[in-house]
Design a protein around this motif. Structure first.
Motif, short mmCIF file in Angstrom:
data_model
loop_
_atom_site.label_atom_id
_atom_site.label_comp_id
_atom_site.label_asym_id
_atom_site.label_seq_id
_atom_site.Cartn_x
_atom_site.Cartn_y
_atom_site.Cartn_z
N GLY A 148 -1.48 20.76 45.26
CA GLY A 148 -0.16 21.35 44.99
C GLY A 148 0.77 20.40 44.27
N GLU A 149 2.01 20.34 44.74
CA GLU A 149 3.02 19.49 44.11
C GLU A 149 2.62 18.01 44.12
N ASP A 150 1.90 17.59 45.16
CA ASP A 150 1.51 16.18 45.28
C ASP A 150 0.67 15.72 44.10
N LYS A 151 -0.03 16.61 43.44
CA LYS A 151 -0.95 16.23 42.35
C LYS A 151 -0.22 15.77 41.10
N GLN A 152 1.05 16.12 40.96
CA GLN A 152 1.76 15.83 39.72
C GLN A 152 1.94 14.33 39.46
N GLY A 153 1.80 13.52 40.51
CA GLY A 153 1.93 12.08 40.33
C GLY A 153 0.61 11.38 40.06
N PHE A 154 -0.45 12.15 39.81
CA PHE A 154 -1.78 11.58 39.58
C PHE A 154 -2.39 12.19 38.34
N SER A 155 -3.27 11.43 37.67
CA SER A 155 -3.94 11.98 36.49
C SER A 155 -4.85 13.13 36.92
N ALA A 156 -5.10 14.05 35.99
CA ALA A 156 -5.86 15.26 36.30
C ALA A 156 -7.27 14.96 36.77
N THR A 205 14.38 16.03 42.80
CA THR A 205 14.71 17.15 41.93
C THR A 205 13.80 18.36 42.22
N ARG A 206 14.42 19.43 42.67
CA ARG A 206 13.71 20.69 42.98
C ARG A 206 12.51 20.46 43.90
N ASN A 207 12.45 19.33 44.56
CA ASN A 207 11.32 18.95 45.43
C ASN A 207 9.98 19.06 44.69
N GLU A 208 9.98 18.71 43.43
CA GLU A 208 8.77 18.75 42.62
C GLU A 208 8.04 17.40 42.68
N GLY A 209 6.71 17.46 42.71
CA GLY A 209 5.91 16.26 42.88
C GLY A 209 6.06 15.23 41.79
N CYS A 210 6.45 15.66 40.58
CA CYS A 210 6.62 14.70 39.50
C CYS A 210 7.87 13.85 39.68
N PHE A 211 8.67 14.15 40.72
CA PHE A 211 9.88 13.39 40.98
C PHE A 211 9.90 12.73 42.37
N PHE A 212 8.77 12.71 43.06
CA PHE A 212 8.71 12.13 44.41
C PHE A 212 9.07 10.64 44.39
N ALA A 213 9.57 10.15 45.52
CA ALA A 213 9.92 8.74 45.65
C ALA A 213 8.70 7.83 45.48
N ARG A 214 7.53 8.27 45.97
CA ARG A 214 6.33 7.44 45.89
C ARG A 214 5.94 7.11 44.45
N ASN A 215 6.40 7.96 43.51
CA ASN A 215 6.08 7.71 42.11
C ASN A 215 6.65 6.38 41.62
N ALA A 216 7.73 5.94 42.25
CA ALA A 216 8.41 4.72 41.81
C ALA A 216 7.76 3.44 42.33
N ILE A 217 6.70 3.57 43.16
CA ILE A 217 6.04 2.35 43.65
C ILE A 217 4.52 2.41 43.44
N ASP A 218 4.07 3.25 42.50
CA ASP A 218 2.63 3.39 42.30
C ASP A 218 2.07 2.50 41.20
N GLN A 238 6.30 4.89 29.40
CA GLN A 238 7.64 5.16 28.89
C GLN A 238 7.65 6.39 27.99
N GLY A 239 8.87 6.92 27.76
CA GLY A 239 9.06 7.88 26.69
C GLY A 239 8.91 9.34 27.04
N GLY A 240 8.83 9.72 28.30
CA GLY A 240 8.71 11.12 28.65
C GLY A 240 9.21 11.38 30.06
N HIS A 241 9.09 12.64 30.49
CA HIS A 241 9.40 12.98 31.88
C HIS A 241 8.53 14.16 32.28
N GLY A 242 8.30 14.30 33.58
CA GLY A 242 7.44 15.37 34.08
C GLY A 242 6.25 14.81 34.80
N ALA A 243 5.12 15.51 34.71
CA ALA A 243 3.92 15.12 35.44
C ALA A 243 3.31 13.84 34.86
N TYR A 244 2.33 13.28 35.59
CA TYR A 244 1.63 12.07 35.18
C TYR A 244 1.25 12.13 33.69
#
Length: 295
Positions: A75-83, A155-168, A173-179
């Motif tokens: 689900g949402e958790d996957k957005q912080g990881f490569s496909a 933001t909207r509780n979407e996985g691409c914005f989770f706090a854990r993303n900031a320590i992985d 650079q240069g974009g926003h959204g999923a991994y």
């Protein structure tokens, strides 16, 4: 000598594979499936190096009870990881950390295996200053692996914005959204805060911020992102330090006299507002440099 163990469990609780060894355990699995569980076991209050597959960095984990788990994202958790992070042959590694490694100067915030607990989910649209800036999961002793990141808004509780993303450890650079452009983002609010918990007292003397830098233009010629031009860093002892980031996606270092601290909080984030931007500000990565206390 420490006995380490890795247990790989299906969604239904069936043990699919295990591996154990003295000071190191290693397990090779084909196609890690969503919601399956990897449990790492060691002695109580252990420092261990852990890694799940080649797609994530190995990181030094403080296991407060000696055992912690990583659930294969869905689900949402996957957005912080490569496909393809969990596809094909994946090697899972657990090894003991020694005193020399603990005393080595390093990024104390790195933990790609970090995850948000249900208790930490907040209303992203709650009134300003109403969401808790401290993790209730920490207060209730429910976090088993450190470092751990918590934010008062996602933001909207979407996985691409989770706090854990900031320590992985990912600093694209240069974009926003999923991994690979995932970040910690809390939309446009005055009360945003992010805390990195260590689970013990550490020695730290420098912080690096990688601000998100999506400067692509919309149809009005506005850049997507702005940046926080002032912020405050707070330490567990109550000390505070004001910083003044600049507009860049590169690492910005903010050194300070060495401090003993159990956590670091980034707060009072003030975005630079301009008509040339949509004025979203977010964080790709935070690094907290220092070492463990070994004496």
């Amino acid at each position: 000598m420490s006995t380490l163990k890795i247990t790989y469990t299906s969604v239904d609780g069936e043990v699919l594979a295990t591996s154990s060894g003295a000071d190191k355990a290693e397990l090779t699995v084909n196609n890690l499936c969503e919601k399956e569980l990897i449990t790492f076991s060691a002695d109580k209050e252990s420092f261990v190096w852990a890694q799940v597959g080649d797609g994530m960095k190995e990181s030094l984990i403080f296991a407060k009870t000696g055992e912690f788990s990583f659930t294969i994202p869905s689900g949402e958790d996957k957005q912080g990881f490569s496909a393809d992070a969990f596809e094909g042959e994946q090697k899972i590694i657990l090894r003991a950390a020694n005193k020399t490694e603990l005393a080595t100067y390093r990024n104390l915030a790195l933990n790609p295996l970090d995850a948000r607990l249900p208790e930490e989910v907040n209303d992203p649209d709650a009134p300003e200053w109403s969401n808790p800036t401290d993790s209730c999961a920490i207060a209730e002793g429910k976090i088993a692996a450190f470092p751990h990141a918590y934010a008062n808004r996602i933001t909207r509780n979407e996985g691409c914005f989770f706090a854990r993303n900031a320590i992985d450890g990912c600093t694209f650079q240069g974009g926003h959204g999923a991994y690979p452009y995932h970040s910690w983002g809390g939309a446009v609010h005055e009360d945003l805060s992010l805390t990195v918990y260590f689970g013990r007292t550490v020695l730290a003397d420098n912080i690096a911020l990688y601000l998100r830098s999506d400067f692509s233009l919309n149809e009005k010629g506005q850049e997507h992102d702005t940046y926080w031009h002032t912020a405050v860093i707070e330490f567990s002892g109550g000390e505070m330090m004001e910083i003044k980031p600049i507009k860049t996606g590169d690492a910005q270092f903010f050194p300070f006299p060495q401090k003993k601290t159990e956590w670091v909080k980034l707060q009072r984030l003030d975005p630079f507002h301009t008509e040339k931007s949509q004025n979203f500000a977010a964080l790709n990565q935070i690094e907290i440099w220092g070492k463990d206390i070994t004496e």
